[in-house]
Motif scaffolding. Structure first.
Motif, PDB file in Angstrom:
ATOM      1  N   ASP A 137     -72.937  87.489  56.196  1.00  0.00           N
ATOM      2  CA  ASP A 137     -74.025  88.146  56.937  1.00  0.00           C
ATOM      3  C   ASP A 137     -75.269  88.375  56.068  1.00  0.00           C
ATOM      4  N   ARG A 138     -75.157  88.030  54.802  1.00  0.00           N
ATOM      5  CA  ARG A 138     -76.246  88.168  53.815  1.00  0.00           C
ATOM      6  C   ARG A 138     -76.596  89.631  53.534  1.00  0.00           C
ATOM      7  N   TRP A 139     -75.603  90.498  53.650  1.00  0.00           N
ATOM      8  CA  TRP A 139     -75.783  91.901  53.259  1.00  0.00           C
ATOM      9  C   TRP A 139     -75.475  92.072  51.779  1.00  0.00           C
ATOM     10  N   LEU A 140     -74.635  91.174  51.264  1.00  0.00           N
ATOM     11  CA  LEU A 140     -74.261  91.179  49.851  1.00  0.00           C
ATOM     12  C   LEU A 140     -74.436  89.777  49.297  1.00  0.00           C
ATOM     13  N   THR A 141     -74.682  89.707  47.991  1.00  0.00           N
ATOM     14  CA  THR A 141     -74.573  88.438  47.291  1.00  0.00           C
ATOM     15  C   THR A 141     -73.308  88.500  46.450  1.00  0.00           C
ATOM     16  N   SER A 142     -72.794  87.325  46.152  1.00  0.00           N
ATOM     17  CA  SER A 142     -71.551  87.240  45.402  1.00  0.00           C
ATOM     18  C   SER A 142     -71.730  86.209  44.296  1.00  0.00           C
ATOM     19  N   LYS A 173     -61.941  83.678  39.373  1.00  0.00           N
ATOM     20  CA  LYS A 173     -61.374  84.428  40.496  1.00  0.00           C
ATOM     21  C   LYS A 173     -62.084  85.757  40.713  1.00  0.00           C
ATOM     22  N   GLU A 174     -62.735  86.259  39.684  1.00  0.00           N
ATOM     23  CA  GLU A 174     -63.390  87.566  39.772  1.00  0.00           C
ATOM     24  C   GLU A 174     -64.820  87.388  40.287  1.00  0.00           C
ATOM     25  N   ARG A 175     -65.113  88.078  41.383  1.00  0.00           N
ATOM     26  CA  ARG A 175     -66.444  87.986  41.997  1.00  0.00           C
ATOM     27  C   ARG A 175     -67.157  89.324  41.850  1.00  0.00           C
ATOM     28  N   TYR A 176     -68.450  89.250  41.613  1.00  0.00           N
ATOM     29  CA  TYR A 176     -69.302  90.424  41.505  1.00  0.00           C
ATOM     30  C   TYR A 176     -70.209  90.480  42.722  1.00  0.00           C
ATOM     31  N   TYR A 177     -70.393  91.675  43.249  1.00  0.00           N
ATOM     32  CA  TYR A 177     -71.174  91.853  44.468  1.00  0.00           C
ATOM     33  C   TYR A 177     -72.410  92.714  44.194  1.00  0.00           C
ATOM     34  N   THR A 178     -73.493  92.352  44.879  1.00  0.00           N
ATOM     35  CA  THR A 178     -74.752  93.089  44.793  1.00  0.00           C
ATOM     36  C   THR A 178     -75.319  93.194  46.206  1.00  0.00           C
ATOM     37  N   VAL A 179     -75.932  94.322  46.535  1.00  0.00           N
ATOM     38  CA  VAL A 179     -76.540  94.518  47.854  1.00  0.00           C
ATOM     39  C   VAL A 179     -77.858  93.745  47.914  1.00  0.00           C
ATOM     40  N   THR A 180     -78.062  93.036  49.008  1.00  0.00           N
ATOM     41  CA  THR A 180     -79.324  92.330  49.242  1.00  0.00           C
ATOM     42  C   THR A 180     -80.319  93.298  49.886  1.00  0.00           C
ATOM     43  N   PRO A 181     -81.593  92.940  49.940  1.00  0.00           N
ATOM     44  CA  PRO A 181     -82.544  93.792  50.675  1.00  0.00           C
ATOM     45  C   PRO A 181     -82.135  93.998  52.140  1.00  0.00           C
ATOM     46  N   ALA A 182     -81.587  92.970  52.767  1.00  0.00           N
ATOM     47  CA  ALA A 182     -81.126  93.120  54.161  1.00  0.00           C
ATOM     48  C   ALA A 182     -79.967  94.109  54.233  1.00  0.00           C
ATOM     49  N   GLY A 183     -79.055  94.026  53.296  1.00  0.00           N
ATOM     50  CA  GLY A 183     -77.930  94.961  53.260  1.00  0.00           C
ATOM     51  C   GLY A 183     -78.389  96.383  53.003  1.00  0.00           C
ATOM     52  N   GLN A 184     -79.360  96.549  52.118  1.00  0.00           N
ATOM     53  CA  GLN A 184     -79.894  97.885  51.837  1.00  0.00           C
ATOM     54  C   GLN A 184     -80.569  98.459  53.073  1.00  0.00           C
ATOM     55  N   ALA A 185     -81.260  97.608  53.833  1.00  0.00           N
ATOM     56  CA  ALA A 185     -81.897  98.068  55.076  1.00  0.00           C
ATOM     57  C   ALA A 185     -80.849  98.525  56.083  1.00  0.00           C
ATOM     58  N   VAL A 186     -79.734  97.793  56.183  1.00  0.00           N
ATOM     59  CA  VAL A 186     -78.642  98.179  57.091  1.00  0.00           C
ATOM     60  C   VAL A 186     -78.062  99.521  56.655  1.00  0.00           C
ATOM     61  N   LEU A 187     -77.826  99.669  55.353  1.00  0.00           N
ATOM     62  CA  LEU A 187     -77.278 100.926  54.829  1.00  0.00           C
ATOM     63  C   LEU A 187     -78.250 102.081  55.075  1.00  0.00           C
ATOM     64  N   ASP A 188     -79.524 101.875  54.784  1.00  0.00           N
ATOM     65  CA  ASP A 188     -80.523 102.933  54.978  1.00  0.00           C
ATOM     66  C   ASP A 188     -80.613 103.356  56.444  1.00  0.00           C
ATOM     67  N   LYS A 189     -80.557 102.387  57.349  1.00  0.00           N
ATOM     68  CA  LYS A 189     -80.606 102.711  58.783  1.00  0.00           C
ATOM     69  C   LYS A 189     -79.381 103.534  59.174  1.00  0.00           C
TER      70      LYS A 189
END
Length: 165
Positions: free
Chosen positions: A55-60, A68-84
């Motif tokens: 959904d492009r809320w996170l990058t991996s 096997k180990e993945r790191y996640y970061t919030v995208t601007p779109a994900g931050q907007a969803v969280l803020d809302k």
């Protein structure tokens, strides 16, 4: 009406507060801080992380030392969803499935020996939970600076203590 999915918002909050976090660390958050008031299984978290990347809320990104180990970061779109989501008021009381109260409800005899057993066990559980919560409060919030740094978490922990007393 289908139950609203809350897990994506919780994960967004975790990743937002801890950028470049692994899935294992997200899962671990449910057995520490968030686990004091919300539960989620490993089997729920990883599929949700994949959906949120789709959904492009996170990058991996993978760890070059461990694919096997993945790191996640919030995208601007994900931050907007969280803020809302954070900006929306909560219009319902917490739903509780209180098995202790349910069992008491169905015991009609005032002299039923199961009442004393149920109350004794519940009292023991509550004392243990209160001890745990107070220890967490002392560990996480030893001073005013720690409280100010994570004020929302402090409020939730304080509320849990008050509710348990």
């Amino acid at each position: 009406m289908p139950k609203r999915r809350i897990l994506p918002f919780i994960i967004l909050g975790i990743v937002s507060n801890h950028p470049h976090i692994t899935g294992r660390e997200v899962t671990a958050a449910f057995s520490t801080e968030i686990g004091d008031f919300w539960k989620a299984a490993h089997s729920q978290i990883y599929p949700e992380l994949r959906r949120m990347v789709d959904d492009r809320w996170l990058t991996s990104a993978t760890n070059r030392n461990n694919a096997k180990e993945r790191y996640y970061t919030v995208t601007p779109a994900g931050q907007a969803v969280l803020d809302k989501w954070l900006g929306q008021t909560v219009d319902e009381l917490p739903i509780r499935q209180d098995l202790f109260s349910l069992k008491l409800f169905f015991i009609n005899d005032t002299h039923d020996p199961r009442i004393e057993q149920l109350i004794a066990k519940q009292t023991s559980l509550l004392r243990s939970e209160l001890t745990h919560l107070r220890q967490r409060q002392q560990t996480l919030f030893p001073d005013e600076q720690a409280v100010k740094g994570h004020y929302g978490h402090y409020l939730i922990l304080t509320r849990a203590i008050a509710r348990t007393m």
